[in-house]
Design an enzyme around this catalytic site. Structure first.
Site, PDB file in Angstrom:
ATOM      1  N   SER A  14      -8.127  -2.159   3.461  1.00 46.01           N
ATOM      2  CA  SER A  14      -9.013  -1.106   2.983  1.00 46.01           C
ATOM      3  C   SER A  14     -10.150  -0.934   3.985  1.00 46.01           C
ATOM      4  O   SER A  14     -10.597  -1.909   4.595  1.00 46.01           O
ATOM      5  CB  SER A  14      -9.584  -1.484   1.623  1.00 46.01           C
ATOM      6  OG  SER A  14     -10.559  -0.555   1.233  1.00 46.01           O
ATOM      7  N   HIS A  15     -10.591   0.317   4.119  1.00 43.41           N
ATOM      8  CA  HIS A  15     -11.763   0.587   4.944  1.00 43.41           C
ATOM      9  C   HIS A  15     -13.005   0.714   4.067  1.00 43.41           C
ATOM     10  O   HIS A  15     -14.088   1.026   4.547  1.00 43.41           O
ATOM     11  CB  HIS A  15     -11.554   1.860   5.782  1.00 43.41           C
ATOM     12  CG  HIS A  15     -10.656   1.644   6.964  1.00 43.41           C
ATOM     13  ND1 HIS A  15      -9.297   1.487   6.828  1.00 43.41           N
ATOM     14  CD2 HIS A  15     -10.921   1.522   8.285  1.00 43.41           C
ATOM     15  CE1 HIS A  15      -8.762   1.297   8.026  1.00 43.41           C
ATOM     16  NE2 HIS A  15      -9.727   1.310   8.932  1.00 43.41           N
ATOM     17  N   LYS A  19     -14.848  -2.385  -1.826  1.00 40.88           N
ATOM     18  CA  LYS A  19     -13.582  -2.930  -2.315  1.00 40.88           C
ATOM     19  C   LYS A  19     -13.286  -4.270  -1.640  1.00 40.88           C
ATOM     20  O   LYS A  19     -12.881  -5.232  -2.280  1.00 40.88           O
ATOM     21  CB  LYS A  19     -12.472  -1.926  -1.992  1.00 40.88           C
ATOM     22  CG  LYS A  19     -11.294  -2.016  -2.890  1.00 40.88           C
ATOM     23  CD  LYS A  19     -10.215  -1.029  -2.479  1.00 40.88           C
ATOM     24  CE  LYS A  19     -10.205   0.231  -3.290  1.00 40.88           C
ATOM     25  NZ  LYS A  19      -9.073   1.102  -2.959  1.00 40.88           N
ATOM     26  N   ASP A  75      -4.101   0.398  -4.912  1.00 31.57           N
ATOM     27  CA  ASP A  75      -4.176   1.842  -5.099  1.00 31.57           C
ATOM     28  C   ASP A  75      -4.391   2.066  -6.584  1.00 31.57           C
ATOM     29  O   ASP A  75      -3.771   1.387  -7.413  1.00 31.57           O
ATOM     30  CB  ASP A  75      -2.886   2.515  -4.623  1.00 31.57           C
ATOM     31  CG  ASP A  75      -3.108   4.004  -4.405  1.00 31.57           C
ATOM     32  OD1 ASP A  75      -3.977   4.364  -3.587  1.00 31.57           O
ATOM     33  OD2 ASP A  75      -2.430   4.816  -5.068  1.00 31.57           O
ATOM     34  N   TYR A 161     -14.396   8.210 -12.502  1.00 27.34           N
ATOM     35  CA  TYR A 161     -14.240   8.824 -13.816  1.00 27.34           C
ATOM     36  C   TYR A 161     -14.787   7.955 -14.955  1.00 27.34           C
ATOM     37  O   TYR A 161     -14.575   8.261 -16.128  1.00 27.34           O
ATOM     38  CB  TYR A 161     -12.749   9.120 -14.071  1.00 27.34           C
ATOM     39  CG  TYR A 161     -12.150  10.058 -13.039  1.00 27.34           C
ATOM     40  CD1 TYR A 161     -12.147  11.440 -13.233  1.00 27.34           C
ATOM     41  CD2 TYR A 161     -11.620   9.574 -11.840  1.00 27.34           C
ATOM     42  CE1 TYR A 161     -11.617  12.303 -12.281  1.00 27.34           C
ATOM     43  CE2 TYR A 161     -11.087  10.420 -10.880  1.00 27.34           C
ATOM     44  CZ  TYR A 161     -11.095  11.777 -11.105  1.00 27.34           C
ATOM     45  OH  TYR A 161     -10.572  12.631 -10.159  1.00 27.34           O
ATOM     46  N   HIS A 187      -8.191  -2.138 -15.428  1.00 28.47           N
ATOM     47  CA  HIS A 187      -6.865  -2.083 -14.794  1.00 28.47           C
ATOM     48  C   HIS A 187      -6.820  -2.990 -13.559  1.00 28.47           C
ATOM     49  O   HIS A 187      -5.866  -3.709 -13.332  1.00 28.47           O
ATOM     50  CB  HIS A 187      -6.555  -0.636 -14.425  1.00 28.47           C
ATOM     51  CG  HIS A 187      -7.676   0.102 -13.735  1.00 28.47           C
ATOM     52  ND1 HIS A 187      -8.971   0.073 -14.193  1.00 28.47           N
ATOM     53  CD2 HIS A 187      -7.712   0.851 -12.601  1.00 28.47           C
ATOM     54  CE1 HIS A 187      -9.738   0.783 -13.391  1.00 28.47           C
ATOM     55  NE2 HIS A 187      -9.004   1.259 -12.415  1.00 28.47           N
TER      56      HIS A 187
END
Ligand code: IMP
Length: 202
Positions: A14-15, A19, A75, A161, A187
């Site tokens: 990941s960039h 994260k 993802d 969201y 999740h």
């Protein structure tokens, strides 16, 4: 039986520094030295998969191919079944505001709410994790949290969201919850629990 990760070094494909930090923290108890794609100057592959798992695999395989190290990618996104599964794998792109030419989640939530109208407001967040080894072996795990999309939005915590999502069995939106409460049920937390139980030995 899943393959056990027994190396000392791991690439987080990941960039996104936030994260990478979150994942490094989760892996801290296992004594793993974590490198980000950005730190190793790895390229960002085109995410043209049809599912979260396919896109996570594209990212983990690309990073392991370029670095020669075991690589972990994730993802994630929001899925609204009554709207045919949107925004789904396009959750980040759905937030592109053509007027400001920036990613804007207030715009995205407004658009989603208008599309929903009086349709069923059930939704879920999904997260896929993919751990890829240089010999081509891959382990994947998925976590989901089901809930409802409310309007107006509530709370400023979290991201994306979160302010319009209430997990089943809870009263607060993810935007109102403390980070630790969200992280206990999210999740991402569920996918990580599966990954750690299957592939990491403390
Ligand atoms: P990515 O996996 O980093 O590409 O994230 C995809 C997009 O899904 C994010 O930009 C958010 O819009 C959305 N998303 C993923 N996880 C969450 C979450 O926990 N809360 C709110 N939005 C999320």
């Amino acid at each position: 039986m899943a393959r056990i990760f027994s190396d000392k070094k791991l690439v987080v494909a990941s960039h996104n520094e936030g994260k990478v930090r979150e994942i490094s923290d989760l892996l801290a108890p296992f004594g793993v030295e974590v490198f980000s794609s950005a730190a190793l100057d790895l390229s960002e592959p085109v995410e043209d998969g049809q599912t979260f798992i396919e896109n996570a695999e594209i990212k983990s395989r690309s990073a392991t191919g370029e670095s020669g190290l075991v690589s972990l990618a994730d993802d994630s996104g929001l899925v609204v079944p009554s709207l045919g599964g949107i925004p789904g794998i396009h959750s980040a792109r759905y937030a592109y505001n053509p007027w400001s030419e920036e990613r804007d989640f207030n715009y995205a939530m407004d658009k989603l709410n208008l599309e929903l109208g009086d349709k069923d407001r059930s939704a879920y967040f999904a997260c896929a994790l993919s751990l890829a080894w240089p010999d081509g072996h891959v382990e994947t795990f998925e976590g989901k949290v089901h809930g409802t999309l409310v309007w107006p939005t509530r709370g400023n915590n979290g991201f994306g969201y979160d302010p319009m999502f209430i997990a089943d069995g809870y009263a607060q939106t993810f935007g109102e919850m403390e980070a630790s409460a969200k992280h206990a049920i999210s999740h991402r937390a569920q996918a990580f629990k599966k990954l750690i139980n299957a592939c990491f030995k403390s």
